[in-house]
Scaffold this active site. Structure first.
Site, PDB file in Angstrom:
ATOM      1  N   PHE A  62      -3.390 -23.932  46.753  1.00  0.00           N
ATOM      2  CA  PHE A  62      -3.327 -22.570  46.229  1.00  0.00           C
ATOM      3  C   PHE A  62      -2.874 -22.583  44.772  1.00  0.00           C
ATOM      4  O   PHE A  62      -1.884 -23.210  44.435  1.00  0.00           O
ATOM      5  CB  PHE A  62      -2.359 -21.726  47.067  1.00  0.00           C
ATOM      6  CG  PHE A  62      -2.209 -20.318  46.553  1.00  0.00           C
ATOM      7  CD1 PHE A  62      -3.299 -19.464  46.518  1.00  0.00           C
ATOM      8  CD2 PHE A  62      -0.990 -19.876  46.068  1.00  0.00           C
ATOM      9  CE1 PHE A  62      -3.166 -18.177  46.016  1.00  0.00           C
ATOM     10  CE2 PHE A  62      -0.858 -18.588  45.570  1.00  0.00           C
ATOM     11  CZ  PHE A  62      -1.938 -17.734  45.539  1.00  0.00           C
ATOM     12  N   GLN A  63      -3.586 -21.922  43.924  1.00  0.00           N
ATOM     13  CA  GLN A  63      -3.315 -21.840  42.488  1.00  0.00           C
ATOM     14  C   GLN A  63      -3.290 -23.205  41.813  1.00  0.00           C
ATOM     15  O   GLN A  63      -2.585 -23.423  40.836  1.00  0.00           O
ATOM     16  CB  GLN A  63      -2.025 -21.058  42.222  1.00  0.00           C
ATOM     17  CG  GLN A  63      -2.190 -19.596  42.636  1.00  0.00           C
ATOM     18  CD  GLN A  63      -1.154 -18.668  42.044  1.00  0.00           C
ATOM     19  OE1 GLN A  63      -0.013 -19.066  41.843  1.00  0.00           O
ATOM     20  NE2 GLN A  63      -1.545 -17.433  41.778  1.00  0.00           N
TER      21      GLN A  63
ATOM     22  N   GLU B 206      -1.059 -13.683  30.216  1.00  0.00           N
ATOM     23  CA  GLU B 206      -0.746 -14.981  29.625  1.00  0.00           C
ATOM     24  C   GLU B 206      -1.438 -15.195  28.284  1.00  0.00           C
ATOM     25  O   GLU B 206      -0.946 -15.915  27.424  1.00  0.00           O
ATOM     26  CB  GLU B 206      -1.090 -16.119  30.583  1.00  0.00           C
ATOM     27  CG  GLU B 206      -0.150 -16.218  31.797  1.00  0.00           C
ATOM     28  CD  GLU B 206      -0.579 -15.337  32.953  1.00  0.00           C
ATOM     29  OE1 GLU B 206      -1.509 -14.526  32.781  1.00  0.00           O
ATOM     30  OE2 GLU B 206       0.037 -15.464  34.037  1.00  0.00           O
TER      31      GLU B 206
ATOM     32  N   MET C   1     -18.665  -4.780  13.456  1.00  0.00           N
ATOM     33  CA  MET C   1     -19.261  -5.988  12.880  1.00  0.00           C
ATOM     34  C   MET C   1     -20.566  -6.338  13.588  1.00  0.00           C
ATOM     35  O   MET C   1     -21.527  -6.796  12.972  1.00  0.00           O
ATOM     36  CB  MET C   1     -18.263  -7.153  12.965  1.00  0.00           C
ATOM     37  CG  MET C   1     -18.666  -8.361  12.156  1.00  0.00           C
ATOM     38  SD  MET C   1     -18.901  -7.968  10.408  1.00  0.00           S
ATOM     39  CE  MET C   1     -17.321  -8.445   9.720  1.00  0.00           C
TER      40      MET C   1
ATOM     41  N   LYS D 111       5.633 -28.653  40.496  1.00  0.00           N
ATOM     42  CA  LYS D 111       6.832 -27.971  40.980  1.00  0.00           C
ATOM     43  C   LYS D 111       7.863 -28.959  41.535  1.00  0.00           C
ATOM     44  O   LYS D 111       9.067 -28.766  41.357  1.00  0.00           O
ATOM     45  CB  LYS D 111       6.435 -26.948  42.058  1.00  0.00           C
ATOM     46  CG  LYS D 111       7.505 -25.918  42.316  1.00  0.00           C
ATOM     47  CD  LYS D 111       6.990 -24.798  43.216  1.00  0.00           C
ATOM     48  CE  LYS D 111       8.084 -23.764  43.457  1.00  0.00           C
ATOM     49  NZ  LYS D 111       7.626 -22.691  44.364  1.00  0.00           N
TER      50      LYS D 111
HETATM   51  C1  LIG Z   1     -13.258 -12.082  22.392  1.00  0.00           C
HETATM   52  C2  LIG Z   1     -14.395 -11.754  21.499  1.00  0.00           C
HETATM   53  N1  LIG Z   1     -15.537 -11.238  22.014  1.00  0.00           N
HETATM   54  C3  LIG Z   1     -16.575 -10.921  21.215  1.00  0.00           C
HETATM   55  C4  LIG Z   1     -16.499 -11.111  19.869  1.00  0.00           C
HETATM   56  C5  LIG Z   1     -17.683 -10.759  18.969  1.00  0.00           C
HETATM   57  N2  LIG Z   1     -17.305  -9.664  18.043  1.00  0.00           N
HETATM   58  C6  LIG Z   1     -16.932  -9.923  16.772  1.00  0.00           C
HETATM   59  S1  LIG Z   1     -16.495  -8.525  15.952  1.00  0.00           S
HETATM   60  C7  LIG Z   1     -16.858  -7.564  17.275  1.00  0.00           C
HETATM   61  C8  LIG Z   1     -16.688  -6.058  17.213  1.00  0.00           C
HETATM   62  C9  LIG Z   1     -15.279  -5.668  16.992  1.00  0.00           C
HETATM   63  O1  LIG Z   1     -15.174  -4.284  17.082  1.00  0.00           O
HETATM   64  P1  LIG Z   1     -13.871  -3.547  16.605  1.00  0.00           P
HETATM   65  O2  LIG Z   1     -12.675  -4.232  17.155  1.00  0.00           O
HETATM   66  O3  LIG Z   1     -13.980  -2.103  16.883  1.00  0.00           O
HETATM   67  O4  LIG Z   1     -13.848  -3.839  15.040  1.00  0.00           O
HETATM   68  P2  LIG Z   1     -14.826  -3.266  13.887  1.00  0.00           P
HETATM   69  O5  LIG Z   1     -15.800  -4.365  13.583  1.00  0.00           O
HETATM   70  O6  LIG Z   1     -15.477  -2.046  14.392  1.00  0.00           O
HETATM   71  O7  LIG Z   1     -13.902  -3.041  12.743  1.00  0.00           O
HETATM   72  C10 LIG Z   1     -17.315  -8.340  18.338  1.00  0.00           C
HETATM   73  C11 LIG Z   1     -17.740  -7.787  19.644  1.00  0.00           C
HETATM   74  C12 LIG Z   1     -15.314 -11.692  19.369  1.00  0.00           C
HETATM   75  N3  LIG Z   1     -15.143 -11.968  18.087  1.00  0.00           N
HETATM   76  N4  LIG Z   1     -14.275 -11.977  20.188  1.00  0.00           N
END
Ligand SMILES: Cc1ncc(C[n+]2csc(CCOP(=O)(O)OP(=O)(O)O)c2C)c(N)n1
Ligand SMILES: [Mg+2]
Lengths: 583, 190
Positions: free
Chosen positions: A114-115, A52, A481, A164
């Protein structure tokens, strides 16, 4: 003419009357009557997603690339809770989507059935508005009102929770827009304020347009008017991540994106300007950096449709409440009618300064050695795809910032990225939503390997509906990042920021029935990208890049625009403890 | 200032010190919010205050127009001038909110609150409680040989003063309605 029909049929009828062509959804017990109606008609195409969250991001991608609302349909309980991230994402980025959720029958609400989940309670804080419909007679009107609310004023996500028994019961269908809604945000700007802005523009010696997603949301006319205004004044223009494409990247006045990973020239121009004209942006903390050192010497004007955005973070001198297109039209009229002229000499001098900043070539890099640098990968992707009818989505991380820096957007609605919420897992389903709306276009999701894994199940959706989306993964085998921040802020202690046990992306593509391409050599890159473009079907492109590249320029947390870091050498000790608490 | 000192005004979205450049004086404002009386509207208003870290000093709500389905929410809140402006703008964004009025700045207004106070005691304390109630024009709405329930209407300050006086005389329980307020003069809000 009044028609009686079941609530379930009303849902489909109301969607048809609203001009909906595609619904992204996933069935379950509490929406079976609606799915039964979907089965018996051909006007609306239903796209079966694999999760979803994917349905909501796909609806977002559809909405952002078309300017029309996106629609998602999910079941009660887990279906609804899975939609929460997408709703929050759409709320933060002001994307108009309508999410329909099933609910347990009215007589069971509150019994922990449920749900059962308190869907309107859970989503109250992540929708622009939501409704629980307990009476079939009110269902059609509520759906029509929901479209109106999602699209009016500052757009946003809305949710309708439909028990529903309300779907099974028969009621009277009401036509679209029978009742006038009281919800009617102001779109026209105050003419005195607009005149004041024109005056300030005529006097400005160091002006800048600071534009944002509001320009895109205001419709293509807004981007057109903005281009006219830039042309008429010759003022430099920058944009937030959300506004890319509102002014062409090839345009002469374009400074590139601003903010934390914006260009040197854009941020220095913002810092040194004497007139800042904010058009549909919101002084987000990614943009302002340190608040008390943000563009200290400028007069600030702010055009925004949301009164709560004005003076929220930065005090402005010329607030203009209204829709961007309406306000820009009036501003251009005033500018021309009063025969206003800019201070040509001063603005030329300002451009001379800006061009000196530009000369630092802050995005410059050299591709040397056998390992692909991510900047190089995106530059080649740009060169080989820019002449295509191209749409870009992204995931979240370094690759997202590099995409914003190295890809050029000539038009609005071509760039779909999760800005406000920064949702990893956004890009793949968003690319599916975009491709559903633009069947013949080249749709590319620029991804990081970690983000991509978050909603990779949607490759199944791409296969089922023959959506030739290209998943361009910049694979650095790192949560890049996060790794960059750990390097800068946490003494190079790389806690949990490795992407270990990665799948073989080529085999994964093949397992889905898609095409897999791997490239780890700069010399092979062009051919590999061309192969991706030429393939008529979904592709997973595993682009192995330098693992420890950092994303620059960067304004470290808690610093001002003029304290930007341009390269690794400047990093040592650049972030103080105060800066470290900031996200 | 310590390195990690984040000002109280920092928003929940970011640790940035969002309000440092703005005025620091805390002002008290009474807002009248006219809303569509639909399910969840009060939760939206309260959720806004909780989610964005605004103060609620007092809140009252009741339907005031049964045919038009309008309710009036009176909120007493406190914050810096910029926060007050934000609160009003944020309230205005809520879809079922029709109007937001800041009675504190829109001209003179009257504010009243009703309270019920249960005072238990015998002898001199009981006589004194009754005497003070008379001075405050509180009326007795329930009485036993050992207790009174007083009903008092007035400004919140008057009710505070009365409750303070009752405390040593055997104050047991207080129920207050919160503030209801209207602008003075002929103009109307609804
Ligand atoms: C759902 C979610 N969880 C955690 C984060 C924190 N976060 C930001 S960038 C990142 C790393 C992303 O890694 P990747 O997709 O390999 O991209 P890269 O920075 O290596 O280009 C994380 C864990 C986020 N933005 N969104
Ligand atoms: Mg990565």
């Amino acid at each position: 003419m009044t028609k009686t029909m079941t609530g379930a049929k009303m849902v489909v009828q109301a969607l048809i009357d609203q001009g909906v062509e595609v619904v992204f959804g996933y069935p379950g017990g509490a929406v079976l009557p609606i799915y039964d109606e979907i089965f018996q008609q051909n006007s609306i195409q239903h796209v079966l997603v694999r999760h979803e969250q994917g349905a909501v991001h796909a609806a977002e991608g559809y909405a952002r690339s078309t300017g029309k609302p996106g629609v998602a349909l999910v079941t009660s309980g887990p279906g609804a809770t899975n939609a929460v991230t997408g709703l929050t994402d759409a709320l933060m980025d002001s994307i108009p989507i309508i999410v329909l959720t099933g609910q347990v029958p009215t007589f069971m609400i509150g019994t922990d059935a449920f749900q059962e989940a308190d869907t309107v309670g859970i989503t109250r804080a992540c929708t622009k508005h939501n409704w629980l419909v307990k009476d079939t007679d009110k269902l059609a009107n509520t759906i029509h009102e929901a479209f109106h609310v999602a699209l009016s004023g500052r757009p946003g996500p809305v949710l309708i929770d439909i028990p529903k028994d309300v779907q099974f019961a028969t009621g009277t269908y009401s036509e679209k827009a029978k009742r006038k809604s009281h919800y009617a945000p102001q779109v026209k700007g105050d003419i005195d304020m607009i005149t004041e802005l024109a005056e300030a523009m005529a006097k400005a010696k160091r002006p800048v347009f600071y534009t944002g997603g509001g320009v895109i949301n205001s419709g293509t006319a807004a981007s057109q008017l903005l281009r006219e205004l830039v042309e008429a004044t010759g003022f430099p223009i920058t944009s937030t991540l959300m506004g890319l494409g509102c002014y062409p990247a090839s345009g002469p006045a374009w400074l590139g994106m601003l903010g934390m990973h914006g260009t040197y020239e854009a941020n220095m121009t913002m810092h040194g300007c004497d007139l800042m004209i904010n058009i549909g942006a919101r002084f987000d903390d990614r943009i302002t950096g340190r608040i008390d050192a943000f563009s200290p010497k400028s007069v600030k004007a702010h055009i925004d449709i949301d009164a709560s955005s004005i003076n929220k973070v930065i005090r402005v001198d010329i607030p203009i409440l209204g829709d961007v297109a309406h306000v820009l039209e009036a501003l251009l009229k005033v500018w021309k009618a009063q025969g206003r002229k800019t201070d040509k000499e001063a603005v030329a001098k300002w451009w001379k300064q800006i061009n000196e900043w530009r000369a630092t070539d802050c995005l410059g890099f050299t591709q040397d050695g056998p390992i692909i640098r991510p900047q190089y990968a995106l530059s080649r992707l740009e060169a080989l795809t820019k002449d295509h009818d191209r749409y870009i989505t992204t995931e979240v991380g370094q690759h997202q910032m590099w995409a914003a820096q190295y890809l050029g957007f000539e038009d609005p609605n071509r760039w779909m990225t999760s800005g406000g919420l920064g949702t990893m897992g956004y890009g793949t389903p968003a690319s599916i939503g975009v491709q559903m709306a633009h069947r013949d276009a080249l749709v590319i999701n620029v991804a990081g390997e970690a983000s991509w894994l978050m909603n990779m199940q949607e490759m199944g959706t791409a296969m089922q509906y023959r959506l030739p989306v290209k998943q361009f993964i910049l694979n650095n085998e790192r949560l890049g990042m996060v790794r960059q921040w750990q390097q800068l802020l946490h003494g190079e202690r790389y806690s949990q920021s490795w992407s270990e046990a990665l799948p073989d992306f080529v085999k994964l593509a093949e397992a889905f029935g898609a095409k897999g391409i791997r490239c780890d050599n700069p010399d092979d890159l062009d051919e590999a990208i061309k192969e991706m473009i030429a393939y008529d079907g979904p592709v997973i492109f595993d682009c192995l890049v330098e693992k420890h590249e950092n994303c620059f320029p960067m304004i470290p947390s808690g610093k001002a625009h003029n304290e930007m870091l341009l390269k690794n050498a400047q990093v040592q000790g650049s972030i103080t403890a105060t800066g470290a608490v900031l996200v | 200032m310590s390195a990690l000192n984040i000002k109280k005004g920092a928003s929940s979205h970011s640790a940035y010190d969002l309000r440092s450049t703005f005025g620091d004086t805390i002002e008290k404002h009474t807002l009248a919010v006219i809303v569509e009386n639909e399910p969840g509207v009060l939760a939206r208003v309260i959720g806004l205050f909780a989610g964005r870290g605004y103060n609620i000093e007092s809140l009252t709500v009741a339907e005031i127009d049964h045919t038009g389905h309008r309710s009036r929410i009176t909120i007493v809140t406190a914050g810096t001038p910029q926060v007050i402006v934000q609160i009003k703008a944020q309230l205005g964004r809520i879809v079922p909110v029709h109007e937001v009025h800041d009675l504190t700045v829109e001209g003179p207004s009257v504010e009243r609150e009703l309270a019920l106070l249960k005072v238990a005691g015998r002898g001199d304390a009981r006589v004194e409680a009754l005497r003070l109630a008379d001075i405050f024009r509180a009326s007795v709405v329930d009485s036993t040989l050992e207790s009174f329930v007083f009903e008092i209407t007035g400004t919140p300050e008057k009710i505070d003063a009365f409750a303070d006086l009752m405390r040593p005389l055997g104050l047991q329980e207080v129920a207050r309605t919160g503030v209801a307020a209207l602008a003075r003069g002929g103009q109307t809000h609804v």
